[in-house]
Enzyme design. Sequence first.
Site, short mmCIF file in Angstrom:
data_model
loop_
_atom_site.label_atom_id
_atom_site.label_comp_id
_atom_site.label_asym_id
_atom_site.label_seq_id
_atom_site.Cartn_x
_atom_site.Cartn_y
_atom_site.Cartn_z
N CYS A 1 65.71 36.08 -62.20
CA CYS A 1 66.53 36.76 -60.94
C CYS A 1 67.92 37.05 -61.67
O CYS A 1 68.75 37.47 -61.48
CB CYS A 1 66.70 36.10 -59.92
SG CYS A 1 65.22 35.46 -59.23
N CYS B 1 66.76 33.45 -46.02
CA CYS B 1 66.44 33.83 -47.15
C CYS B 1 66.81 35.48 -47.51
O CYS B 1 67.02 36.30 -46.58
CB CYS B 1 64.81 34.43 -46.93
SG CYS B 1 64.03 32.83 -46.48
N SER B 2 66.90 35.68 -48.66
CA SER B 2 67.22 37.03 -49.26
C SER B 2 65.90 37.93 -49.13
O SER B 2 64.99 37.42 -49.18
CB SER B 2 67.69 37.22 -50.72
OG SER B 2 66.77 36.68 -51.57
N ILE C 1 63.25 41.03 -49.80
CA ILE C 1 62.41 41.83 -50.99
C ILE C 1 62.91 43.28 -50.95
O ILE C 1 63.06 43.99 -49.71
CB ILE C 1 60.94 41.72 -50.82
CG1 ILE C 1 60.46 40.28 -50.75
CG2 ILE C 1 60.18 42.55 -51.44
CD1 ILE C 1 59.18 40.08 -50.36
N LYS D 1 71.80 38.06 -49.66
CA LYS D 1 71.24 38.29 -48.12
C LYS D 1 71.29 39.11 -47.38
O LYS D 1 70.23 39.62 -46.76
CB LYS D 1 72.18 36.76 -47.53
CG LYS D 1 71.86 36.86 -46.06
CD LYS D 1 70.39 36.13 -45.85
CE LYS D 1 69.74 36.43 -44.41
NZ LYS D 1 69.23 37.90 -44.31
N HIS E 1 67.85 41.78 -52.65
CA HIS E 1 67.84 41.32 -53.94
C HIS E 1 66.98 41.78 -54.81
O HIS E 1 65.70 41.16 -55.01
CB HIS E 1 67.63 39.45 -53.63
CG HIS E 1 67.53 38.69 -54.98
ND1 HIS E 1 68.10 38.92 -56.27
CD2 HIS E 1 66.81 37.64 -55.15
CE1 HIS E 1 67.90 38.14 -57.17
NE2 HIS E 1 67.18 37.14 -56.53
N1 COA Z 1 66.39 38.67 -43.84
C1 COA Z 1 66.59 39.31 -42.57
N2 COA Z 1 65.88 40.16 -42.07
C2 COA Z 1 64.58 40.29 -42.78
C3 COA Z 1 64.31 39.44 -44.11
C4 COA Z 1 65.40 38.70 -44.47
N3 COA Z 1 65.31 37.91 -45.60
N4 COA Z 1 63.19 39.57 -44.86
C5 COA Z 1 62.60 40.72 -43.88
N5 COA Z 1 63.24 40.89 -42.78
C6 COA Z 1 63.30 41.80 -41.52
C7 COA Z 1 62.30 43.15 -42.19
O1 COA Z 1 63.55 44.21 -42.20
C8 COA Z 1 61.59 43.31 -40.79
O2 COA Z 1 62.37 43.90 -39.77
P1 COA Z 1 61.74 45.22 -38.66
O3 COA Z 1 60.77 44.42 -38.29
O4 COA Z 1 63.16 45.21 -37.93
O5 COA Z 1 61.44 46.20 -39.72
C9 COA Z 1 61.08 42.09 -40.45
O6 COA Z 1 62.14 41.09 -40.81
C10 COA Z 1 59.78 41.45 -40.80
O7 COA Z 1 59.75 42.02 -42.53
P2 COA Z 1 58.63 41.56 -43.27
O8 COA Z 1 58.72 42.12 -44.41
O9 COA Z 1 57.59 41.38 -42.49
O10 COA Z 1 59.17 39.91 -43.65
P3 COA Z 1 58.10 38.98 -44.24
O11 COA Z 1 57.88 37.70 -43.29
O12 COA Z 1 56.84 39.64 -44.96
O13 COA Z 1 59.04 38.35 -45.70
C11 COA Z 1 60.48 36.80 -46.24
C12 COA Z 1 60.31 37.65 -45.26
C13 COA Z 1 61.72 35.88 -46.12
C14 COA Z 1 59.21 35.80 -46.34
C15 COA Z 1 60.69 37.55 -47.80
O14 COA Z 1 61.72 38.53 -47.39
C16 COA Z 1 60.81 36.74 -48.87
O15 COA Z 1 59.85 36.03 -49.59
N6 COA Z 1 62.13 36.73 -49.41
C17 COA Z 1 62.50 35.70 -50.49
C18 COA Z 1 62.39 36.51 -51.72
C19 COA Z 1 62.69 35.70 -52.91
O16 COA Z 1 61.95 34.47 -53.23
N7 COA Z 1 63.41 36.08 -54.07
C20 COA Z 1 63.48 35.31 -55.26
C21 COA Z 1 64.41 34.38 -54.86
S1 COA Z 1 64.59 32.95 -56.33
#
Ligand code: COA
Length: 387
Positions: free
Chosen positions: A85, A208-209, A211, A330, A334
């Site tokens: 990252c 969480c940040s 995708i 956030k 990211h």
């Molecule tokens: N913050 C706010 N809203 C979020 C979000 C977040 N981090 N991630 C997704 N959403 C929203 C989406 O826009 C979607 O909204 P909608 O229904 O209005 O369209 C809803 O939440 C569901 O999104 P979805 O993609 O199905 O969520 P998910 O459960 O598959 O994924 C996380 C959510 C947090 C697990 C995923 O974003 C993640 O893994 N983040 C961390 C990424 C990471 O590890 N990066 C490297 C860091 S070192």
Amino acid sequence: MRKVAIIGVGMTKFGENWDESFRGMVTEAGVKAIQDANIKGDEISAGYLGTMASGSLVGQEHAGALIADYMGLNPVPITRVEGACASGSIALRQGVLAVASGLHDIVVVGGVEKMTDLDTAAVSQILGGAGDQEWELFMGATFPGLYAMMARRHMYEYGTTEEMLASVAVKNHSNGVNNKHAQFQREITLEQALNSKMVADPLRIMDCSPITDGAAALVLAPLDSATSYNEKPIEVVASEQTSGTLALHDRESLTSIKAAKIAGQRAYNYAGISPSDIDIAEVHDCFTIAEIIATEDLGFFAPGEGGRAALEGKTRIGGEVAVNTSGGLKSTGHPVGATGVKQACEVAWQLRGDAAERQVKDISYGLTHNVGGSGATAVVNIFQRGY
Ligand code: COA
């Protein structure tokens, strides 16, 4: 060593960019930065591109050559760099070194990732490879799980609360409202954050940040000729990169990222300033606990005080130090390889006075803090006006 300045900045909107290709996003950001710098393409003598996992995420390796060719820059050498990252910040640092050494005059720096073509499970698996594949990912620990362990330990040692974590998300979403490049331009309340779905206890989705797809770019030049291109060049005063322990289980402490702490100390020493001189900071809030730890590692607050400081508004615009005025990872999103470059874009806009509604007044120094994985790579840069 020559002094180095940013003379051009540009980025795409971050989010789910279905209509844009990997190469298209780099080109859009690059062209914006080149136009901002008022240079011609044939003045560019080298480039560095940060992308963590273009092969796994979109099936495209050899990204440096792709971009040189697609942007019509052949035979300019474009070198791809990777540090999870922190790939974007490493690209920036390589560009700074190339200009500082005198080897190249005009250098373009880019960062990119296209992540939303795959589902969350597949992306988590790919990102997890930036931790210890054998001892963490293979056992099921993806990044939300690793940072959850850091959060739990911070809570245990210092009394950090879920409310403190949530307050980081509320602030960053609030800042992101005024950033047209942000993936989420919407406010959230503390209650919404505290009641959002659990991802890895104690981290909820609002900790969480997301995708994200996106790209960002910069143009660098020697400071002494920078104003001939752009009347508001931004000097890169310090750029420090460090390495640290890959796996969490080998660390002396889970409540601090040692590599980032050392990078910060070295950057302050190089610049001849102290943490209290920093007015704005773009820090690596891949999870809310990461921002709290960053503000402690960078010396803005004492160890254990970062959560309280966030809750008390000390990191808001108008507070002691404005942290993540862009909305951070956030809210801005990211796209891992692009993040470090986007952080530098935000600091440049702030120092130029071009940050519109999220503008911080009276800035002397801005800082970027970019972490690879759970902290095995860290880059800290310090910037000031070069005019
Ligand atoms: N913050 C706010 N809203 C979020 C979000 C977040 N981090 N991630 C997704 N959403 C929203 C989406 O826009 C979607 O909204 P909608 O229904 O209005 O369209 C809803 O939440 C569901 O999104 P979805 O993609 O199905 O969520 P998910 O459960 O598959 O994924 C996380 C959510 C947090 C697990 C995923 O974003 C993640 O893994 N983040 C961390 C990424 C990471 O590890 N990066 C490297 C860091 S070192």
